[in-house]
Design an enzyme around this catalytic site. Structure first.
Site: not given
Length: 217
Positions: A73, A78, A109, A129
């Site tokens: 960011n 952004h 996040d 995975r």
């Protein structure tokens, strides 16, 4: 008889209209429960569905925090951060098509997942995975940008309902420990908290009353 048939015929369009309105209303509610950027469920909807899932027995809860997101960011803006969040949302949805659970964006996040898991080996495979998928580069303005992921998992193997708040707290604690070592994933099998809690949250996490300003999550 003719009057009855006429009444039924008149009521038909009205009933159909209400059915369409009800469908539209349910869809609006579903949209409101989802994060507008990623399309994933929000916290409240996730917790509602995850509690039902955890009532089924052997399961896992994940807390996922992106690594390097603030730096992305700050350096690229952004819009690049939003592109990364959208990519993570898409990858979580794709992963969940196999895992068959529920995934959400909790805010910022931070993401969460809950799903049935039959064994510790299966959980490890799913975490490997998922982590590999989340660490793939994201395309932004034709160039690759990179974020990593720290994943904490709590596995509840017993065939008794799991407490979602306990599961999320333990997954969060494991995620935090992984994050301090540079990212990756780890699993907690013990429901006993590893950190002191304040208001049901890990001490030092934003939202706790005595957390020092700027403290790490």
């Amino acid at each position: 008889m003719s009057q009855t048939l006429a009444a039924v015929a008149a009521a038909g369009p009205l009933a159909a209209g209400w059915a369409v309105h009800g469908l539209w209303f349910r869809r609006r509610i579903e949209v409101a429960r989802r994060d507008p950027l990623t399309g994933l469920l929000g916290r409240d909807a996730f917790e509602h569905r995850a509690r039902k899932l955890l009532a089924g027995g052997s399961c896992a809860v994940l807390i996922i925090d992106l690594d390097g997101f603030k730096a992305l960011n700050d350096s690229a803006g952004h819009a690049a951060g939003d592109a990364a969040l959208r990519a993570v949302g898409s990858r979580l949805n794709h992963w969940n098509q196999v895992a068959g659970g529920v995934v959400a964006r909790l805010g910022g996040d931070e993401f969460a997942a809950a799903f049935y898991v039959r064994s510790l080996a299966e959980l490890r495979w799913e975490l490997e995975r998922l982590h590999a998928a989340l660490c793939e580069p994201v395309r932004y303005e034709g160039l690759p940008v990179f974020v990593g992921a720290s994943i904490g998992a709590y596995r509840h193997p017993r065939r008794t309902p799991a407490d979602l708040s306990v599961a999320m707290r333990r997954a969060d604690e494991v995620m935090y420990a992984v994050k301090q070592t540079g990212g990756g994933w780890s699993i907690a099998l013990d429901p006993t908290p590893a950190y002191r809690t304040v208001n049901g949250r890990r001490d030092g996490r934003p939202g706790t009353d005595d957390a020092p300003e700027g403290s790490a999550r």
